[in-house]
Design an enzyme around this catalytic site. Structure first.
Site, mmCIF file in Angstrom:
data_model
loop_
_atom_site.group_PDB
_atom_site.id
_atom_site.type_symbol
_atom_site.label_atom_id
_atom_site.label_comp_id
_atom_site.label_asym_id
_atom_site.label_seq_id
_atom_site.Cartn_x
_atom_site.Cartn_y
_atom_site.Cartn_z
ATOM 1 C CG ASP A 5 35.897 43.334 41.393
ATOM 2 O OD1 ASP A 5 35.834 42.129 40.943
ATOM 3 O OD2 ASP A 5 36.785 44.074 41.704
ATOM 4 N N GLY A 7 36.245 36.193 34.404
ATOM 5 C CA GLY A 7 36.399 34.940 33.631
ATOM 6 C C GLY A 7 35.815 33.768 34.436
ATOM 7 C CD GLU A 38 30.868 32.073 40.010
ATOM 8 O OE1 GLU A 38 30.107 31.599 40.973
ATOM 9 O OE2 GLU A 38 31.296 33.444 40.050
ATOM 10 C CG ASP A 73 43.027 42.302 38.461
ATOM 11 O OD1 ASP A 73 41.706 41.672 38.198
ATOM 12 O OD2 ASP A 73 43.069 43.043 39.580
HETATM 13 C C1 GLA Z 1 39.792 43.212 41.063
HETATM 14 C C2 GLA Z 1 39.513 43.921 39.736
HETATM 15 C C3 GLA Z 1 40.097 45.074 39.318
HETATM 16 C C4 GLA Z 1 39.949 46.371 40.350
HETATM 17 C C5 GLA Z 1 40.207 45.871 41.877
HETATM 18 C C6 GLA Z 1 39.873 46.844 42.824
HETATM 19 O O1 GLA Z 1 40.858 42.776 41.300
HETATM 20 O O2 GLA Z 1 39.717 43.008 38.842
HETATM 21 O O3 GLA Z 1 39.911 45.403 37.915
HETATM 22 O O4 GLA Z 1 38.832 46.739 40.153
HETATM 23 O O5 GLA Z 1 39.694 44.710 41.950
HETATM 24 O O6 GLA Z 1 40.149 46.244 44.110
#
Ligand code: GLA
Length: 375
Positions: free
Chosen positions: A126, A162, A164, A183
């Site tokens: 992430d 998505g 940079e 998300d």
């Molecule tokens: C971000 C990601 C999610 C998930 C959360 C976990 O928002 O985009 O898919 O992994 O972190 O905290």
């Protein structure tokens, strides 16, 4: 690591969020086999955020939360492997993850080594809470190198949401898939919004590094971390899954597969859609009728001289999607027409060389497998 088709599996975040634990992972792995999802190619069982202790151990190692994972990650990975499945884990290109657990920034090589020792096969990596002083490509390349340095094959799932222009460098830093949007939530507006945002970006997706439009919400039925009761039903799930398949996105299930309804299992194992998703030519769909913003039609070339043709109603009201073969270059005097079979209902058309139009209920779709025929 070389992958030739978009990865398939399950990820804990959509349903379990912070409450993920060892029993859930084991039961989910069992359910992956029992439901037939494994046989349909869903192979990765991925633990998302919230699995670590808040701080590293005295030796500097990243450690699992002993309360949630009392037997440790190695034992859990062994269990998942014993079922013929693969084991995935999560970290972040930052000192902290998005839920403020331990991240891997500046510990990339050490953590990759730990993951390899545990038998990890897949790393979702992430972006938050990232140091603004280091650009995305460098942060992700650090882990890309660290994974390679372990000598273990681990699928590298980049989660830069998505930003940079991740689609332009994900492949260079060793990524096998890259999150292309923010998300998802269990709302049709989120599903349609993600789809529309990628119409011009699917062209970057290709074998070994796929545009990941986020975990599926099919079958959440209003339950769980990103669940929204009453906002999605089988029509929305069907269109959601069809778009992800037409786009060649990774298929990571986010619902609780221990309690899936029969309809959801049938959808997630629809052979035609899975074939479209994993098509060897990996071509982005040609998106038509974008101008109306609501009822696009997708034409996707497939291997073995076939194609898929899909009609969507992304609006909240009744709509109609259409198709003009001549606009695609297939005129009546070409001597060819399309033979079509709808993948959900089996409805067929023996020969189409003229205007096609379907009335569609809100959020509904029709998807056809097609081939070229002469009259
Ligand atoms: C971000 C990601 C999610 C998930 C959360 C976990 O928002 O985009 O898919 O992994 O972190 O905290």
């Amino acid at each position: 690591m070389v992958i030739k088709t978009p990865p398939r599996g399950w990820n804990s975040w959509n349903t379990f969020g912070e409450s993920v634990n060892e029993n859930i992972i084991k039961e989910t792995a069992d359910a992956m086999v029992a439901t037939g999802l494994k046989d349909a190619g869903y192979e990765y069982v991925v633990i998302d955020d919230c699995w670590t202790e808040r701080e590293r151990g005295k030796d500097g190692k990243i450690t699992e939360d002993k309360y949630k994972f009392p037997n440790g990650m190695k034992t859990l990975a062994d269990y998942v492997h014993s079922l013929g499945l693969k084991f995935g884990i999560y970290s972040s290109a930052a000192p902290r993850t998005c839920a403020f657990y331990t991240g891997s920034f500046d510990n990339e090589f050490r953590d990759a080594q730990t993951f390899a020792e545990w038998g990890v096969d897949f790393l979702k990596y992430d972006r938050c809470v990232f140091p603004g002083s280091v650009n995305g490509m460098s942060r992700y390349n650090r882990m890309g190198m660290a994974l390679k340095a372990t000598g273990r094959e681990m699928l590298y799932s980049i989660c830069n949401c998505g930003i940079e222009n991740v689609e332009t460098w994900a492949r260079s830093v060793g990524g096998n898939m890259y999150r292309s949007t923010g998300d998802i939530g269990e709302r049709f507006s989120a599903i349609a919004g993600i789809a529309k945002s990628q119409f011009d970006l699917w062209q970057y997706s290709a074998p070994n590094c796929y545009n990941d439009m986020d975990m599926l919400v099919c079958g959440m039925d209003g339950v769980g971390n990103v669940g929204h009761p009453g906002l999605c039903g089988d029509t929305e799930y069907k269109t959601h899954f069809a778009i992800w398949c037409m786009a060649g996105s990774p298929l990571m299930i986010g619902s609780d597969i221990r309690h899936l309804r029969k309809e959801t299992v049938e959808l997630l194992t629809n052979k035609d859609l899975l074939d479209i998703n994993a098509d060897a030519e990996c071509r982005p769909p040609i998106v038509m009728n974008v101008y109306n913003g609501t009822c696009p039609t997708f034409f996707k070339h497939l291997a073995n001289c076939r194609f898929a043709l899909a009609f969507f109603n992304l609006s909240d009201g009744d709509g109609a999607a259409d198709f003009r073969p001549w606009e695609m270059g297939l005129s009546k005097n070409s001597g060819f027409g399309f033979k079509l079979r709808e993948v959900f209902t089996g409805e067929t058309f023996d020969y189409v060389d003229d205007y096609l139009r379907f009335n569609l209920k809100p959020h509904d779709c029709k998807v056809f497998m097609g081939e070229y025929v002469t009259k």
